[in-house]
Design an enzyme around this catalytic site. Structure first.
Site, PDB file in Angstrom:
ATOM      1  N   GLY A 139       0.795  -1.219   0.000  1.00 33.46           N
ATOM      2  CA  GLY A 139       0.000   0.000   0.000  1.00 33.46           C
ATOM      3  C   GLY A 139       0.827   1.270   0.000  1.00 33.46           C
ATOM      4  N   HIS A 140       0.147   2.405  -0.098  1.00 37.74           N
ATOM      5  CA  HIS A 140       0.806   3.706  -0.172  1.00 37.74           C
ATOM      6  C   HIS A 140       1.579   4.003   1.114  1.00 37.74           C
ATOM      7  CE1 HIS A 140      -3.110   4.443   1.717  1.00 37.74           C
ATOM      8  NE2 HIS A 140      -2.551   5.476   2.320  1.00 37.74           N
ATOM      9  N   ASN A 141       2.723   4.609   0.938  1.00 33.35           N
ATOM     10  CA  ASN A 141       3.614   5.045   2.032  1.00 33.35           C
ATOM     11  C   ASN A 141       4.292   3.896   2.765  1.00 33.35           C
ATOM     12  OD1 ASN A 141       2.678   7.632   1.455  1.00 33.35           O
ATOM     13  ND2 ASN A 141       1.191   7.620   3.124  1.00 33.35           N
TER      14      ASN A 141
END
Length: 357
Positions: A258-260
Protein backbone atom coordinates in the site's frame (compact mmCIF):
# COMPACT_ATOMS: atom_id res chain seq x y z
CA UNK A 1 21.12 -26.34 -24.70
CA UNK A 2 24.91 -26.51 -24.24
CA UNK A 3 26.16 -29.40 -22.14
CA UNK A 4 28.90 -29.14 -19.50
CA UNK A 5 31.49 -31.53 -18.07
CA UNK A 6 30.66 -32.61 -14.54
CA UNK A 7 34.06 -31.45 -13.30
CA UNK A 8 33.37 -27.94 -14.61
CA UNK A 9 29.90 -27.91 -13.08
CA UNK A 10 31.35 -28.96 -9.72
CA UNK A 11 33.81 -26.07 -9.87
CA UNK A 12 31.09 -23.58 -10.86
CA UNK A 13 28.86 -24.65 -7.96
CA UNK A 14 31.65 -25.18 -5.42
CA UNK A 15 30.60 -28.81 -4.80
CA UNK A 16 32.58 -31.99 -4.18
CA UNK A 17 32.87 -34.31 -7.18
CA UNK A 18 32.91 -38.09 -6.77
CA UNK A 19 33.60 -40.33 -9.80
CA UNK A 20 33.91 -39.60 -13.51
CA UNK A 21 34.28 -35.84 -13.90
CA UNK A 22 34.56 -36.09 -17.70
CA UNK A 23 30.89 -37.10 -18.05
CA UNK A 24 28.92 -34.35 -19.73
CA UNK A 25 25.59 -33.10 -18.44
CA UNK A 26 22.81 -31.70 -20.62
CA UNK A 27 20.35 -30.59 -17.93
CA UNK A 28 19.23 -31.30 -14.33
CA UNK A 29 16.14 -33.51 -14.01
CA UNK A 30 13.99 -35.47 -11.58
CA UNK A 31 15.44 -38.97 -11.12
CA UNK A 32 12.32 -40.60 -12.61
CA UNK A 33 12.61 -38.47 -15.76
CA UNK A 34 16.40 -38.22 -16.11
CA UNK A 35 18.11 -39.68 -19.15
CA UNK A 36 21.72 -40.86 -19.61
CA UNK A 37 22.93 -37.29 -20.33
CA UNK A 38 21.01 -35.66 -17.45
CA UNK A 39 21.93 -34.90 -13.87
CA UNK A 40 19.46 -36.61 -11.52
CA UNK A 41 18.61 -34.27 -8.65
CA UNK A 42 18.36 -36.26 -5.40
CA UNK A 43 19.92 -34.14 -2.67
CA UNK A 44 18.07 -35.80 0.19
CA UNK A 45 18.21 -39.41 1.38
CA UNK A 46 14.42 -39.56 0.89
CA UNK A 47 15.02 -39.68 -2.86
CA UNK A 48 17.19 -42.80 -2.70
CA UNK A 49 14.34 -45.03 -3.89
CA UNK A 50 13.71 -42.76 -6.86
CA UNK A 51 17.29 -43.36 -8.00
CA UNK A 52 16.66 -47.10 -8.30
CA UNK A 53 14.95 -46.77 -11.66
CA UNK A 54 16.78 -43.76 -13.03
CA UNK A 55 18.48 -43.86 -16.41
CA UNK A 56 20.89 -41.11 -15.38
CA UNK A 57 24.57 -41.92 -14.99
CA UNK A 58 25.27 -38.92 -12.74
CA UNK A 59 23.41 -37.20 -9.92
CA UNK A 60 23.65 -34.52 -7.28
CA UNK A 61 23.38 -36.30 -3.93
CA UNK A 62 23.34 -35.79 -0.16
CA UNK A 63 26.53 -35.83 1.98
CA UNK A 64 27.85 -39.35 2.57
CA UNK A 65 26.09 -40.85 -0.44
CA UNK A 66 28.04 -43.33 -2.60
CA UNK A 67 27.14 -42.99 -6.30
CA UNK A 68 28.21 -46.57 -7.00
CA UNK A 69 25.55 -47.89 -4.61
CA UNK A 70 22.92 -46.27 -6.81
CA UNK A 71 24.36 -47.46 -10.12
CA UNK A 72 25.88 -44.08 -10.96
CA UNK A 73 29.22 -43.26 -12.53
CA UNK A 74 29.61 -39.90 -10.79
CA UNK A 75 27.96 -37.50 -8.39
CA UNK A 76 28.15 -34.02 -6.95
CA UNK A 77 27.71 -33.82 -3.17
CA UNK A 78 25.50 -31.00 -1.85
CA UNK A 79 25.77 -30.29 1.90
CA UNK A 80 23.25 -27.43 1.60
CA UNK A 81 20.63 -28.65 -0.89
CA UNK A 82 18.56 -25.51 -1.46
CA UNK A 83 21.64 -23.36 -1.91
CA UNK A 84 23.03 -25.91 -4.37
CA UNK A 85 19.68 -25.89 -6.18
CA UNK A 86 19.91 -22.10 -6.52
CA UNK A 87 23.29 -22.36 -8.21
CA UNK A 88 22.25 -25.33 -10.34
CA UNK A 89 19.09 -23.72 -11.68
CA UNK A 90 20.90 -20.42 -12.25
CA UNK A 91 23.51 -22.18 -14.37
CA UNK A 92 20.91 -23.88 -16.58
CA UNK A 93 18.33 -21.06 -16.65
CA UNK A 94 17.24 -19.83 -20.06
CA UNK A 95 17.67 -16.05 -20.32
CA UNK A 96 14.84 -13.79 -21.47
CA UNK A 97 14.67 -13.68 -25.24
CA UNK A 98 15.22 -10.06 -26.22
CA UNK A 99 17.67 -8.87 -28.82
CA UNK A 100 19.36 -5.53 -28.11
CA UNK A 101 17.64 -2.64 -29.82
CA UNK A 102 14.13 -1.25 -30.12
CA UNK A 103 11.34 -3.23 -31.79
CA UNK A 104 9.65 -1.30 -34.63
CA UNK A 105 6.28 -1.44 -32.86
CA UNK A 106 7.57 0.05 -29.58
CA UNK A 107 6.65 3.66 -28.76
CA UNK A 108 9.59 5.66 -27.39
CA UNK A 109 9.16 9.32 -26.54
CA UNK A 110 11.90 11.42 -28.13
CA UNK A 111 12.88 12.84 -24.74
CA UNK A 112 13.48 9.40 -23.20
CA UNK A 113 17.08 8.35 -22.51
CA UNK A 114 18.11 4.81 -23.42
CA UNK A 115 21.38 3.40 -22.12
CA UNK A 116 23.69 1.27 -24.26
CA UNK A 117 22.58 -2.26 -25.00
CA UNK A 118 18.95 -1.88 -23.96
CA UNK A 119 16.35 -4.21 -25.48
CA UNK A 120 12.78 -2.98 -25.93
CA UNK A 121 10.23 -5.49 -27.16
CA UNK A 122 7.05 -5.32 -29.23
CA UNK A 123 4.43 -2.72 -28.25
CA UNK A 124 6.43 -1.54 -25.24
CA UNK A 125 6.01 2.12 -24.28
CA UNK A 126 8.61 4.49 -22.81
CA UNK A 127 7.21 7.84 -21.71
CA UNK A 128 8.64 11.36 -21.85
CA UNK A 129 11.76 11.94 -19.80
CA UNK A 130 12.03 8.27 -18.80
CA UNK A 131 15.51 6.81 -18.40
CA UNK A 132 16.73 3.22 -18.92
CA UNK A 133 20.13 2.04 -17.69
CA UNK A 134 22.56 0.02 -19.76
CA UNK A 135 21.50 -3.51 -20.69
CA UNK A 136 17.97 -3.14 -19.33
CA UNK A 137 15.26 -5.20 -21.01
CA UNK A 138 11.60 -4.27 -21.53
CA UNK A 139 9.68 -7.21 -22.95
CA UNK A 140 6.43 -7.06 -24.92
CA UNK A 141 3.75 -4.61 -23.74
CA UNK A 142 5.81 -3.33 -20.80
CA UNK A 143 5.39 0.40 -20.17
CA UNK A 144 7.35 3.10 -18.41
CA UNK A 145 5.65 6.34 -17.37
CA UNK A 146 6.90 9.89 -17.64
CA UNK A 147 10.21 10.57 -15.88
CA UNK A 148 10.40 7.01 -14.54
CA UNK A 149 13.91 5.61 -14.11
CA UNK A 150 15.28 2.08 -14.31
CA UNK A 151 18.87 1.17 -13.50
CA UNK A 152 21.29 -1.07 -15.35
CA UNK A 153 20.65 -4.74 -16.08
CA UNK A 154 16.98 -4.70 -15.09
CA UNK A 155 14.34 -6.91 -16.73
CA UNK A 156 10.64 -6.05 -17.04
CA UNK A 157 8.56 -8.99 -18.23
CA UNK A 158 5.49 -8.67 -20.50
CA UNK A 159 2.74 -6.38 -19.32
CA UNK A 160 4.64 -4.70 -16.49
CA UNK A 161 3.49 -1.16 -15.72
CA UNK A 162 5.82 1.35 -14.09
CA UNK A 163 4.13 4.65 -13.27
CA UNK A 164 5.39 8.19 -13.67
CA UNK A 165 8.44 9.23 -11.62
CA UNK A 166 8.93 5.76 -10.11
CA UNK A 167 12.55 4.66 -9.71
CA UNK A 168 13.87 1.10 -9.99
CA UNK A 169 17.48 0.22 -9.16
CA UNK A 170 20.05 -1.94 -10.91
CA UNK A 171 19.28 -5.59 -11.75
CA UNK A 172 15.65 -5.31 -10.68
CA UNK A 173 13.53 -8.18 -12.02
CA UNK A 174 9.78 -7.58 -12.42
CA UNK A 175 7.55 -10.44 -13.54
CA UNK A 176 4.53 -10.27 -15.83
CA UNK A 177 1.67 -7.85 -15.19
CA UNK A 178 3.06 -6.31 -12.01
CA UNK A 179 2.04 -2.69 -11.45
CA UNK A 180 4.44 -0.26 -9.77
CA UNK A 181 3.14 3.20 -9.04
CA UNK A 182 -0.65 3.01 -9.09
CA UNK A 183 -2.51 5.51 -6.90
CA UNK A 184 -2.92 4.51 -3.26
CA UNK A 185 -6.33 3.45 -1.92
CA UNK A 186 -7.04 6.50 0.21
CA UNK A 187 -10.44 8.18 0.56
CA UNK A 188 -12.24 10.46 3.00
CA UNK A 189 -15.73 11.93 3.46
CA UNK A 190 -16.91 15.47 4.20
CA UNK A 191 -18.35 14.35 7.55
CA UNK A 192 -17.05 11.66 9.97
CA UNK A 193 -18.12 8.24 8.75
CA UNK A 194 -18.47 4.66 9.89
CA UNK A 195 -14.75 3.86 9.98
CA UNK A 196 -13.94 6.83 12.20
CA UNK A 197 -16.83 5.99 14.55
CA UNK A 198 -15.78 2.35 14.74
CA UNK A 199 -12.19 3.28 15.58
CA UNK A 200 -13.16 5.89 18.17
CA UNK A 201 -16.10 4.23 19.91
CA UNK A 202 -16.37 0.68 18.62
CA UNK A 203 -19.82 1.34 17.19
CA UNK A 204 -21.27 2.83 14.02
CA UNK A 205 -23.40 5.50 15.68
CA UNK A 206 -23.08 8.32 13.15
CA UNK A 207 -25.29 9.20 10.19
CA UNK A 208 -24.21 7.40 7.00
CA UNK A 209 -21.38 9.22 5.24
CA UNK A 210 -21.65 9.59 1.48
CA UNK A 211 -19.47 10.95 -1.27
CA UNK A 212 -16.05 9.38 -0.89
CA UNK A 213 -13.33 11.83 -1.93
CA UNK A 214 -9.96 10.58 -3.17
CA UNK A 215 -6.74 11.64 -1.45
CA UNK A 216 -4.40 11.72 -4.42
CA UNK A 217 -0.95 10.12 -4.37
CA UNK A 218 1.66 12.78 -5.11
CA UNK A 219 4.67 10.62 -4.21
CA UNK A 220 6.18 7.82 -6.25
CA UNK A 221 7.78 4.38 -5.65
CA UNK A 222 11.50 3.79 -5.06
CA UNK A 223 12.81 0.23 -5.57
CA UNK A 224 16.37 -0.66 -4.50
CA UNK A 225 18.96 -2.72 -6.36
CA UNK A 226 18.54 -6.49 -6.85
CA UNK A 227 14.84 -6.49 -5.95
CA UNK A 228 12.55 -9.11 -7.51
CA UNK A 229 8.81 -8.46 -7.86
CA UNK A 230 6.43 -11.30 -8.69
CA UNK A 231 3.70 -11.59 -11.31
CA UNK A 232 0.60 -9.54 -10.62
CA UNK A 233 2.12 -7.77 -7.61
CA UNK A 234 1.04 -4.18 -7.01
CA UNK A 235 3.03 -1.44 -5.28
CA UNK A 236 1.15 1.83 -4.77
CA UNK A 237 2.81 5.23 -4.87
CA UNK A 238 3.02 7.30 -1.70
CA UNK A 239 0.72 10.17 -0.76
CA UNK A 240 3.43 12.78 -0.11
CA UNK A 241 6.56 10.66 0.30
CA UNK A 242 7.63 7.66 -1.76
CA UNK A 243 6.68 4.07 -1.09
CA UNK A 244 10.03 2.29 -0.62
CA UNK A 245 11.27 -1.27 -1.16
CA UNK A 246 14.83 -1.85 0.06
CA UNK A 247 17.66 -3.47 -1.87
CA UNK A 248 17.73 -7.25 -2.16
CA UNK A 249 14.09 -7.76 -1.15
CA UNK A 250 12.11 -10.47 -2.97
CA UNK A 251 8.36 -10.07 -3.43
CA UNK A 252 6.21 -13.00 -4.55
CA UNK A 253 3.21 -13.06 -6.89
CA UNK A 254 0.00 -11.13 -6.10
CA UNK A 255 1.40 -9.13 -3.20
CA UNK A 256 -0.20 -5.76 -2.40
CA UNK A 257 2.06 -3.03 -1.02
CA UNK A 258 0.00 0.00 0.00
CA UNK A 259 0.81 3.71 -0.17
CA UNK A 260 3.61 5.05 2.03
CA UNK A 261 4.76 1.54 2.99
CA UNK A 262 8.45 1.13 3.74
CA UNK A 263 9.98 -2.31 3.24
CA UNK A 264 13.56 -2.87 4.40
CA UNK A 265 16.48 -4.68 2.80
CA UNK A 266 16.67 -8.41 2.00
CA UNK A 267 13.08 -9.20 3.00
CA UNK A 268 11.09 -12.19 1.71
CA UNK A 269 7.41 -11.41 1.14
CA UNK A 270 5.41 -14.43 0.04
CA UNK A 271 2.32 -14.65 -2.17
CA UNK A 272 -0.88 -12.77 -1.34
CA UNK A 273 0.62 -10.72 1.47
CA UNK A 274 -1.18 -7.41 1.99
CA UNK A 275 0.64 -4.44 3.52
CA UNK A 276 -1.74 -1.61 4.43
CA UNK A 277 -0.80 2.04 4.06
CA UNK A 278 2.18 3.38 6.03
CA UNK A 279 3.20 -0.03 7.39
CA UNK A 280 6.94 -0.30 8.07
CA UNK A 281 8.75 -3.59 7.52
CA UNK A 282 12.29 -3.84 8.88
CA UNK A 283 15.34 -5.47 7.30
CA UNK A 284 15.47 -9.23 6.61
CA UNK A 285 11.84 -9.77 7.60
CA UNK A 286 10.03 -12.87 6.29
CA UNK A 287 6.26 -12.68 5.77
CA UNK A 288 4.57 -16.01 4.93
CA UNK A 289 1.79 -16.34 2.39
CA UNK A 290 -1.45 -14.41 3.01
CA UNK A 291 -0.06 -12.43 5.93
CA UNK A 292 -1.96 -9.20 6.49
CA UNK A 293 -0.30 -6.17 8.11
CA UNK A 294 -2.51 -3.30 9.33
CA UNK A 295 -1.82 0.33 8.54
CA UNK A 296 0.91 2.18 10.49
CA UNK A 297 2.23 -1.09 11.99
CA UNK A 298 5.98 -1.61 12.44
CA UNK A 299 7.57 -5.07 12.13
CA UNK A 300 11.10 -5.13 13.54
CA UNK A 301 14.25 -6.39 11.84
CA UNK A 302 14.83 -10.16 11.40
CA UNK A 303 11.27 -11.11 12.34
CA UNK A 304 9.33 -14.02 10.83
CA UNK A 305 5.54 -14.01 10.51
CA UNK A 306 3.88 -17.36 9.70
CA UNK A 307 1.48 -17.68 6.80
CA UNK A 308 -2.12 -16.41 7.09
CA UNK A 309 -1.32 -14.40 10.24
CA UNK A 310 -2.91 -11.00 10.82
CA UNK A 311 -0.56 -8.41 12.32
CA UNK A 312 -2.44 -5.68 14.12
CA UNK A 313 0.16 -4.39 16.58
CA UNK A 314 3.86 -3.54 16.50
CA UNK A 315 6.27 -6.48 16.36
CA UNK A 316 9.66 -6.26 18.14
CA UNK A 317 12.84 -7.24 16.25
CA UNK A 318 13.71 -10.96 15.95
CA UNK A 319 10.16 -12.07 16.76
CA UNK A 320 8.46 -15.21 15.45
CA UNK A 321 4.75 -14.50 15.14
CA UNK A 322 1.69 -16.50 14.09
CA UNK A 323 -2.07 -16.53 14.39
CA UNK A 324 -5.06 -14.21 14.13
CA UNK A 325 -4.32 -11.83 15.71
CA UNK A 326 -0.60 -12.52 15.37
CA UNK A 327 1.17 -13.31 18.63
CA UNK A 328 4.51 -14.84 19.65
CA UNK A 329 4.82 -18.44 18.50
CA UNK A 330 5.12 -19.98 21.97
CA UNK A 331 1.99 -18.20 23.19
CA UNK A 332 0.09 -19.25 20.07
CA UNK A 333 1.05 -22.89 20.62
CA UNK A 334 -0.07 -22.80 24.25
CA UNK A 335 -3.40 -21.26 23.30
CA UNK A 336 -3.87 -23.72 20.45
CA UNK A 337 -3.22 -26.68 22.76
CA UNK A 338 -5.62 -25.24 25.34
CA UNK A 339 -8.26 -24.83 22.64
CA UNK A 340 -7.95 -28.53 21.82
CA UNK A 341 -8.64 -29.39 25.45
CA UNK A 342 -11.76 -27.23 25.71
CA UNK A 343 -14.29 -29.90 24.60
CA UNK A 344 -13.15 -32.31 27.33
CA UNK A 345 -13.12 -29.52 29.88
CA UNK A 346 -16.67 -28.52 28.94
CA UNK A 347 -17.84 -32.14 29.18
CA UNK A 348 -16.25 -32.42 32.61
CA UNK A 349 -17.83 -29.18 33.83
CA UNK A 350 -21.22 -30.28 32.53
CA UNK A 351 -20.88 -33.64 34.29
CA UNK A 352 -19.88 -31.95 37.54
CA UNK A 353 -22.83 -29.57 37.26
CA UNK A 354 -25.22 -32.48 36.79
CA UNK A 355 -23.79 -34.33 39.81
CA UNK A 356 -22.32 -37.23 37.83
CA UNK A 357 -18.85 -36.64 39.23
Amino acid sequence: MTDIALVDLAAALGLELVGDGARRIRRPAHPAEAGPDDLAVAMDRRYADALAGTKARAAILWPGADPAEHGLDAALIAPRPRYAMAGLTSHFAVPSEAAPGVHPSAVIDPSAELGPGVAIGPLAVVGPGARLGSGTVLLAHASLGAEAEIGAGAVLHPGVRVGARCRLGDRVLVHANAVIGADGFSFTTPEPGAVEAAKARGAVDTPPATGHVRIHSLGAVAIGDDVEIGAGATIDRGTLRDTIVGAGTKIDNQVQVGHNVRVGRDCLICAQVGLAGSAEIGDRVVLGGKVGVADNIRIGDDSVVAGASAVGSHVPPRSVMMGVPAMPRDRFRRLHMALGRLPRMMERLAAEASGKL
